[in-house]
Enzyme design. Structure first.
Site, PDB file in Angstrom:
ATOM      1  N   ASP A 281      36.179  31.441  41.461  1.00  0.00           N
ATOM      2  CA  ASP A 281      36.261  32.881  41.377  1.00  0.00           C
ATOM      3  C   ASP A 281      34.859  33.407  41.671  1.00  0.00           C
ATOM      4  OD1 ASP A 281      38.092  35.123  39.170  1.00  0.00           O
ATOM      5  OD2 ASP A 281      36.982  35.477  41.017  1.00  0.00           O
TER       6      ASP A 281
HETATM    7  C1  GLC Z   1      37.441  38.859  40.979  1.00  0.00           C
HETATM    8  C2  GLC Z   1      38.685  38.372  40.278  1.00  0.00           C
HETATM    9  C3  GLC Z   1      39.581  37.548  41.153  1.00  0.00           C
HETATM   10  C4  GLC Z   1      39.525  38.075  42.563  1.00  0.00           C
HETATM   11  C5  GLC Z   1      38.135  37.771  43.075  1.00  0.00           C
HETATM   12  C6  GLC Z   1      37.938  38.293  44.503  1.00  0.00           C
HETATM   13  O1  GLC Z   1      36.340  38.730  40.125  1.00  0.00           O
HETATM   14  O2  GLC Z   1      38.496  37.668  39.063  1.00  0.00           O
HETATM   15  O3  GLC Z   1      40.897  37.601  40.593  1.00  0.00           O
HETATM   16  O4  GLC Z   1      40.494  37.460  43.371  1.00  0.00           O
HETATM   17  O5  GLC Z   1      37.114  38.289  42.233  1.00  0.00           O
HETATM   18  O6  GLC Z   1      37.971  39.666  44.503  1.00  0.00           O
END
Ligand code: GLC
Length: 742
Positions: A281
């Site tokens: 993430d």
């Molecule tokens: C965010 C979220 C994740 C998302 C990623 C890209 O922090 O936790 O669910 O897909 O970043 O935006």
């Protein structure tokens, strides 16, 4: 003969899939052999586009030069045919011309916004949920997107956690079925079809169990609980062919998910034999420094790649340190190669090596951009997601002949809030997204008067608007209030310690109620809220979540009776945050309260009942469904027998309606304590007015399995309760013996 033909067809399909897989594997190996170590590491590196951010921004850097140098494998937050084409052209200037992957958070629709996932879960309509994801994929892929960071499959029992809006609620069984439907919707006919995009089951794992419901907080639980409650939706998506998974931010039992070898290598890539790839993430690899698990990004890169995280989203740990770690012998090239092969395999499956621009098709983008069929599908599931919580004296549905109606509340003239968190602000939304005011206007006869007053803001403490609201109500024969959260009050990093209706909204409800007018309260939110006074004193209450582009139309269809509500809650609604975590499938304890009022040395609060304000699976209809006697094929079954269950259900009203009939079991004695109730099946059935249908279910011993203390997944003979009802709290139940004398 027919069976033989079928099995031949299956065999030939399997053979062709295997042949295709082998063909791709050979291509992957041929590319891998040409790659330098730096180029391999480049494939593991994902950058954010320069303009959107869904996490803390790191330094901009020379991303475009790095793409040309083969140091970038994927970008996120880059959308549009032109934009993706420009960056793809840069990748085609790299030495090996390996195409980029474009990933995006397409969580509940893209151009056409659908209800938030928690709302869609309230529909219990798996086909509609799959169709929602399918349409999102069609629209996103038409804009050059190859990959969505969805579905979020985190089981969540804590409405303080803002991301409950993004998942399917508290139940593992319902969440598992919904997760599979979403993956099928996103991936469609399979990667290679240009309307299919890679799905990404997230956040691996147990992110919804963050302590205190506080986003990004720690998670600590037994492996038994992890396997029984939180992992099954992920496993089901892997079995359904999900292309990717995403780490969660949290640590699990002391090890951050991004470097948690147990869940990544042992479970996901070992036991489950997952062949796709895992993306971190946003920055989660680098965040292990703050976790106190590593001292620096170099250690973070080492721990994560060895544990099985394949791609690094925006922490720059991999691109910055993996080459050195290999040269120092701390990371084997084999670990890098495994990750690179997983990523290259998906790029081949998507057809990007054959045609890197195959998703960047201007004509398709225009064709899909304002698609009426998509809007109709969004309206359909929005209607089905609405939950009727209360309707005394048949106050609803409203008559269209009303002469004067008061529309009061801070959401009445909002259009943005219908779109919920994780939606996109298209420049023409103010024209495309009706407000509730618009939608109600369209239902009323010409000449009907709408007396509108905002009354208060969503979060402010000012009561200045109360007088105007009271006046609007006085002039009207019916009052409809529309209150709730702003769309950015539920979502990522939006945990709330107090989940009451925000601001002074419930005070406004109380004041308006004193006028004694017939009154309906609509509540829009991304999570279960607490609104006890309203629950006790207002005759009609409708929970509308955030329903997307056609949300206001769906609400108006329900309150004016053009659609008979049938939604059922996917999460328990607490009486206050002090009850949280509250969920229906809890254990009994050694001192269960015998009734709501029992306080005598039992597991209860001295100041509040144990039961929720509204239970899991609850939702009313304008119809009235009556459940008859439960009929079981046997009260005493052998281990290899199947239990058949039948129950007559009657629609006692003069209005056609749909009911979600739910089947629960209870394992009365186990080698570990078992929940007082477990959802094991449900059927969403439509009834004509007055119609009786006999609803049947079948249970096998496979349905009784659970993880015992040795983490063995099995069932145990003994006495069980079988329960059927229209929600988890009101069920017909019968006891059976199963498997004694195996
Ligand atoms: C965010 C979220 C994740 C998302 C990623 C890209 O922090 O936790 O669910 O897909 O970043 O935006």
């Amino acid at each position: 003969m027919k069976k033989l033909l079928l099995s031949l067809a299956t065999c030939s399909l399997l053979v062709s899939v295997l042949a295709q897989t082998n063909r791709i594997d050979r291509k992957v190996d041929s590319v891998l052999r040409l790659m330098t170590l730096e180029e391999k590491i480049g494939q593991l590196n994902q950058y954010n586009g320069d303009w959107e951010a869904t996490g803390p921004i790191t330094k901009a850097g020379d991303k475009q030069e790095q793409i040309i140098a083969g140091k970038v494998g994927s970008m996120l937050n880059v959308t549009g045919v032109e934009h993706t084409r420009v960056l793809q052209e840069l990748a085609m200037r790299s030495r090996l011309r390996i195409p980029l992957l474009f990933g995006q958070d397409v969580i509940h629709g893209y151009r056409t916004i659908f209800p938030i996932p928690l709302a869609e879960a309230a529909s219990w309509d798996l086909e509609a949920i799959e169709r929602s994801a399918r349409i999102a994929a069609i629209e996103a892929s038409a804009q050059g997107i190859h990959w969505t960071f969805a579905p979020m499959v985190d089981v969540a029992r804590d409405p303080r956690w803002g991301r409950v809006m993004e998942g399917a609620g508290e139940d593992t069984y319902l969440g598992t079925l919904i997760a599979v439907a979403q993956v099928k919707g996103f991936q469609g006919k399979g990667l290679g079809d240009t309307s299919s995009i890679m799905a990404c089951a997230k956040h691996f794992a147990a992110y919804g169990a963050a302590v205190g419901g506080r986003d990004y907080n720690s998670v600590d639980m037994s492996l038994r609980q992890l396997h029984e409650t939180y992992l099954p939706p992920f496993k089901a998506t892997v079995d359904a062919g999900v292309a990717t998974l995403m780490n969660s931010f949290n640590d699990i039992n002391g090890i951050p998910a991004s470097a948690n070898k147990y869940i990544l290598r042992d479970v996901l890539k070992g036991q489950w034999n997952f062949k796709g790839f895992v993306v971190s993430d946003w920055g989660s690899i680098g965040e292990m420094i703050k976790h106190g698990y590593v001292a620096n990004n170099k250690e973070a890169a080492e721990r994560s790649i060895i544990a099985g995280t394949d791609m690094d989203m925006e922490s720059r740990s991999y691109i910055g340190h993996l080459a050195n770690l290999v040269k120092q012998g701390r990371v084997k090239v084999a670990a890098i190669d495994d990750a690179v092969k997983r990523i290259l395999r998906k790029k081949f499956e998507l057809g990007l090596f054959d045609d890197p621009y195959r998703y960047s098709n201007k004509a398709r983008e225009e064709r899909e951009w304002n698609n009426e069929e998509h809007l109709n599908a969004s309206l359909d599931i929005a209607r089905k997601s609405i939950v009727l919580l209360k309707n005394e004296h048949g106050l609803l549905p409203l008559k269209k002949e009303l002469g004067a109606i008061a529309l009061i509340g801070p959401l009445v003239k909002s259009y943005k809030d219908h779109l919920g968190f994780w939606s996109y602000d298209w420049k023409d939304d103010s024209l495309r997204v009706p407000t509730l005011y618009d939608a109600v206007r369209s239902k009323l006869k010409a000449g009907a008067v709408i007396n509108y007053a905002q009354g208060c803001s969503i979060t402010g403490m000012s009561r200045e608007g109360f007088a105007e609201a009271m006046e609007a109500a006085r002039k009207s024969e019916m009052v409809v209030m529309y209150v709730g959260e702003r769309r950015d009050q539920s979502g990522e990093a939006k945990s709330r310690s107090d989940i009451q209706l925000p601001g002074v909204q419930e005070e406004l409800i109380k004041q308006i109620a004193e006028l004694g007018k017939p009154m309906v309260v609509l509540i829009g939110a991304g999570r279960p809220l607490v609104f006890n006074w309203t629950s006790q004193h207002i005759p009609a209450i409708v929970y509308t979540w955030w329903l997307g582009t056609k949300g206001a139309n769906a609400i108006a269809d329900v309150i004016f009776g053009d659609f008979n509500p049938c939604g059922k809650l996917p999460m328990s609604f607490p009486r206050n945050a002090g009850q949280v975590p509250i969920y229906y499938n809890h254990y009994n304890t050694g001192r269960p309260a015998s009734s709501d009022s029992d306080r005598n040395y039992v597991s209860a609060y001295i100041d509040l009942n144990n039961d929720p304000q509204y239970p899991f699976g609850y939702g009313l209809s304008y119809s009235k469904f009556e459940y008859g006697e439960l009929k079981l094929s046997s009260r005493n079954l052998k281990a290899n027998e199947t239990l058949s269950i039948e129950i007559p259900v009657t629609n006692k009203s003069d209005r056609n309606g749909t009911e979600v009939i739910q089947l629960y079991i209870r394992d009365l004695v186990g080698s570990v304590v078992r929940p007082v109730k477990e959802l094991k099946a449900f059927k969403r059935i439509s009834f004509n007015a007055g119609e009786t249908k006999t609803i049947s279910f079948r249970l096998r011993t496979d349905d009784l399995k659970f993880y015992n203390n040795e983490l063995k997944y099995d069932w145990e003979p003994g006495e069980f309760q079988v329960m059927v009802g229209g929600n988890s709290a009101e069920v017909r139940k019968e006891n059976i013996i199963w498997g004694r004398g195996k």
